[in-house]
Design an enzyme around this catalytic site. Structure first.
Site, mmCIF file in Angstrom:
data_model
loop_
_atom_site.group_PDB
_atom_site.id
_atom_site.type_symbol
_atom_site.label_atom_id
_atom_site.label_comp_id
_atom_site.label_asym_id
_atom_site.label_seq_id
_atom_site.Cartn_x
_atom_site.Cartn_y
_atom_site.Cartn_z
ATOM 1 N N HIS A 1 0.801 -1.231 0.000
ATOM 2 C CA HIS A 1 0.000 0.000 0.000
ATOM 3 C C HIS A 1 0.833 1.280 0.000
ATOM 4 O O HIS A 1 0.280 2.371 -0.175
ATOM 5 C CB HIS A 1 -0.997 -0.020 1.164
ATOM 6 C CG HIS A 1 -2.324 0.592 0.823
ATOM 7 N ND1 HIS A 1 -3.464 0.376 1.562
ATOM 8 C CD2 HIS A 1 -2.691 1.430 -0.179
ATOM 9 C CE1 HIS A 1 -4.465 1.066 1.023
ATOM 10 N NE2 HIS A 1 -4.019 1.716 -0.030
ATOM 11 N N ASP B 1 -10.071 -0.609 3.706
ATOM 12 C CA ASP B 1 -8.885 -1.186 4.350
ATOM 13 C C ASP B 1 -9.204 -1.609 5.787
ATOM 14 O O ASP B 1 -10.010 -0.961 6.465
ATOM 15 C CB ASP B 1 -7.798 -0.078 4.375
ATOM 16 C CG ASP B 1 -6.385 -0.612 4.530
ATOM 17 O OD1 ASP B 1 -6.187 -1.631 5.218
ATOM 18 O OD2 ASP B 1 -5.475 0.028 3.979
ATOM 19 N N HIS C 1 -6.968 -1.300 7.907
ATOM 20 C CA HIS C 1 -6.062 -0.392 8.618
ATOM 21 C C HIS C 1 -6.315 1.066 8.221
ATOM 22 O O HIS C 1 -6.949 1.332 7.205
ATOM 23 C CB HIS C 1 -4.615 -0.751 8.278
ATOM 24 C CG HIS C 1 -4.281 -2.198 8.490
ATOM 25 N ND1 HIS C 1 -4.321 -3.129 7.468
ATOM 26 C CD2 HIS C 1 -3.942 -2.877 9.613
ATOM 27 C CE1 HIS C 1 -3.995 -4.325 7.950
ATOM 28 N NE2 HIS C 1 -3.771 -4.210 9.246
ATOM 29 N N ASP D 1 -3.631 3.194 7.873
ATOM 30 C CA ASP D 1 -2.428 3.626 7.150
ATOM 31 C C ASP D 1 -2.146 5.105 7.401
ATOM 32 O O ASP D 1 -1.794 5.854 6.488
ATOM 33 C CB ASP D 1 -2.533 3.277 5.662
ATOM 34 C CG ASP D 1 -2.571 1.764 5.438
ATOM 35 O OD1 ASP D 1 -2.197 1.006 6.365
ATOM 36 O OD2 ASP D 1 -2.974 1.336 4.346
ATOM 37 N N HIS E 1 4.111 0.976 4.261
ATOM 38 C CA HIS E 1 2.736 0.670 3.792
ATOM 39 C C HIS E 1 1.689 1.004 4.862
ATOM 40 O O HIS E 1 0.496 1.053 4.543
ATOM 41 C CB HIS E 1 2.597 -0.782 3.309
ATOM 42 C CG HIS E 1 2.407 -1.811 4.378
ATOM 43 N ND1 HIS E 1 1.777 -3.023 4.169
ATOM 44 C CD2 HIS E 1 2.796 -1.834 5.677
ATOM 45 C CE1 HIS E 1 1.755 -3.732 5.283
ATOM 46 N NE2 HIS E 1 2.373 -3.050 6.215
ATOM 47 N N ASP F 1 -7.397 -1.838 -0.393
ATOM 48 C CA ASP F 1 -6.444 -2.797 0.173
ATOM 49 C C ASP F 1 -7.217 -4.105 0.349
ATOM 50 O O ASP F 1 -8.253 -4.128 1.037
ATOM 51 C CB ASP F 1 -5.955 -2.240 1.524
ATOM 52 C CG ASP F 1 -4.891 -3.094 2.185
ATOM 53 O OD1 ASP F 1 -4.882 -4.311 1.973
ATOM 54 O OD2 ASP F 1 -4.085 -2.510 2.948
ATOM 55 N N ASP G 1 -6.822 -6.441 2.181
ATOM 56 C CA ASP G 1 -7.026 -6.873 3.567
ATOM 57 C C ASP G 1 -8.232 -6.198 4.207
ATOM 58 O O ASP G 1 -8.599 -6.530 5.343
ATOM 59 C CB ASP G 1 -5.745 -6.746 4.410
ATOM 60 C CG ASP G 1 -5.345 -5.313 4.746
ATOM 61 O OD1 ASP G 1 -6.215 -4.432 4.833
ATOM 62 O OD2 ASP G 1 -4.135 -5.089 4.932
ATOM 63 N N GLU H 1 -1.866 -4.896 -2.156
ATOM 64 C CA GLU H 1 -1.549 -5.893 -1.115
ATOM 65 C C GLU H 1 -1.875 -7.331 -1.514
ATOM 66 O O GLU H 1 -1.919 -8.216 -0.653
ATOM 67 C CB GLU H 1 -2.200 -5.540 0.236
ATOM 68 C CG GLU H 1 -1.700 -4.224 0.856
ATOM 69 C CD GLU H 1 -0.331 -4.323 1.559
ATOM 70 O OE1 GLU H 1 0.156 -5.453 1.777
ATOM 71 O OE2 GLU H 1 0.258 -3.264 1.868
HETATM 72 N N1 ARG Z 1 -1.318 -1.358 4.046
HETATM 73 C C1 ARG Z 1 -1.295 -2.155 5.100
HETATM 74 N N2 ARG Z 1 -1.572 -3.424 4.977
HETATM 75 N N3 ARG Z 1 -0.929 -1.606 6.252
HETATM 76 C C2 ARG Z 1 -0.797 -2.357 7.474
HETATM 77 C C3 ARG Z 1 -0.251 -1.501 8.564
HETATM 78 C C4 ARG Z 1 -0.122 -2.225 9.868
HETATM 79 C C5 ARG Z 1 0.308 -1.365 11.061
HETATM 80 N N4 ARG Z 1 -0.679 -0.374 11.356
HETATM 81 C C6 ARG Z 1 1.652 -0.715 10.768
HETATM 82 O O1 ARG Z 1 1.764 0.473 10.731
HETATM 83 O O2 ARG Z 1 2.622 -1.402 10.552
HETATM 84 MN MN MN Z 2 -3.550 -0.507 3.565
HETATM 85 MN MN MN Z 3 -4.501 -2.946 5.290
#
Ligand code: ARG
Ligand code: MN
Ligand code: MN
Length: 300
Positions: A100, A123, A125, A127, A140, A227, A229, A272
């Site tokens: 990402h 997502d 998350h 991010d 990411h 994303d 996920d 991702e």
């Molecule tokens: N694009 C993603 N899958 N991001 C996941 C981030 C996970 C976690 N918040 C981190 O900063 O490491």
């Molecule tokens: Mn993401």
């Molecule tokens: Mn994510």
């Protein structure tokens, strides 16, 4: 939706630590995206993959807590230029990741073309980390913060100006894993978030109706950053940071169909997809199916 689509692959894996996500663009092409969109009547130009410097795949830099900063920044600059050219040529930019972190480059390329660019961040998350708040040092987990102008200047400085987007033009959908600093930023900036709680409670129909209404009034273009996920790992297992309790395949199709009907989306990226972690290319196949809906596929 525009009838001409330009595809850009970004085989980026330097924004996180799991190997294999650089093969995402190949997996998505292998799952038949070009034919799928051509069958819907689109004119597709596949511009191929941008080159990712393999320079310093390293340990974390303790001063910045930003892994592979230089290589990520360089690739982002290249991607921003390509995306900028695609929009300049009148085509719809469709980007395949890669992790990402590529959204830093995508948004840097998209934002000069709009006064009030909207973003849908689909997502698990937020991010929204910076080097200061990130538990991992993985870039990411930072692209949305960077696009708000928050973070290391080698990242926020990519493209023509910073910030790329305003906090009030963002909608996050599917969040269920947020770090402390991300939660604070969301509150401080008043970012609109539909967590899994709201999706369960309101249903995806209402979440998308509200999101579309919200963005329609205030934006002149909307980028979809999806994303994989964001989906539940049972539907999209091939991702590096899976989180249980996600959006279903069906809800995601509905979301894409409603976006298509709204006519709001002006650029999109699907990120991702990690074929090494996947089950028989399922996640890439899901990505392609969702793009089908986003671009108007209907059963009858
Ligand atoms: N694009 C993603 N899958 N991001 C996941 C981030 C996970 C976690 N918040 C981190 O900063 O490491
Ligand atoms: Mn993401
Ligand atoms: Mn994510």
């Amino acid at each position: 939706m525009k009838r001409n689509i330009s595809i850009i692959g970004v085989p980026m894996d330097l924004g996180q630590m799991r190997r294999g996500v650089d093969m995402g663009p190949s997996a998505i092409r292998y799952a038949g995206i070009v034919e799928r969109l051509e069958n819907l009547g689109y004119d597709i130009k596949d511009l191929g993959d941008i080159e990712i410097g393999q320079a310093e795949r390293v340990h974390n830099n303790p001063d910045t807590n930003l892994r592979n900063l230089k290589a990520v920044a360089e690739a982002s600059e290249t991607l921003a230029g390509k995306v900028n050219d695609v929009i300049g040529s009148g085509d719809f930019p469709l980007i395949f990741g890669g992790d990402h972190s590529i959204a830093i480059g995508t948004l840097a390329g998209v934002s000069p073309h709009y006064e009030n660019l909207g973003v849908i961040w689909y997502d698990a998350h937020g991010d929204l980390n910076t080097g200061d708040t990130s538990p991992s040092g993985n870039i990411h987990g930072m692209p949305l913060a960077v696009s708000l102008g928050i973070g290391h200047e080698d990242l926020t400085g990519i493209g023509q100006s910073s910030p790329k987007i305003k906090p009030e033009n963002i909608v996050i959908i599917g969040a269920r894993s947020l770090d402390e600093g991300e939660r604070e930023l969301i509150k401080e900036k008043g970012i609109k978030v539909y967590t899994m709680h709201e999706i369960d409670r309101l249903g995806m129909t209402r979440v998308m109706e509200e999101s579309i209404d919200y963005l329609k009034g205030r934006t002149d273009g909307v980028h979809l950053s999806l994303d994989l996920d964001g989906l539940d790992p049972s539907d999209a297992p091939g991702v590096g940071t899976p989180v249980l309790g996600g959006i279903s395949y069906r809800e995601s199709h509905l979301a894409m169909e409603m976006l298509e009907e709204s006519g709001l989306i002006t650029s999109a990226e699907f990120v991702e997809v990690n074929p090494i972690l996947d089950e028989k290319n399922k996640t890439a196949t899901v990505a392609v199916a969702l793009m089908g809906s986003l671009f108007g596929e209907k059963l009858l």
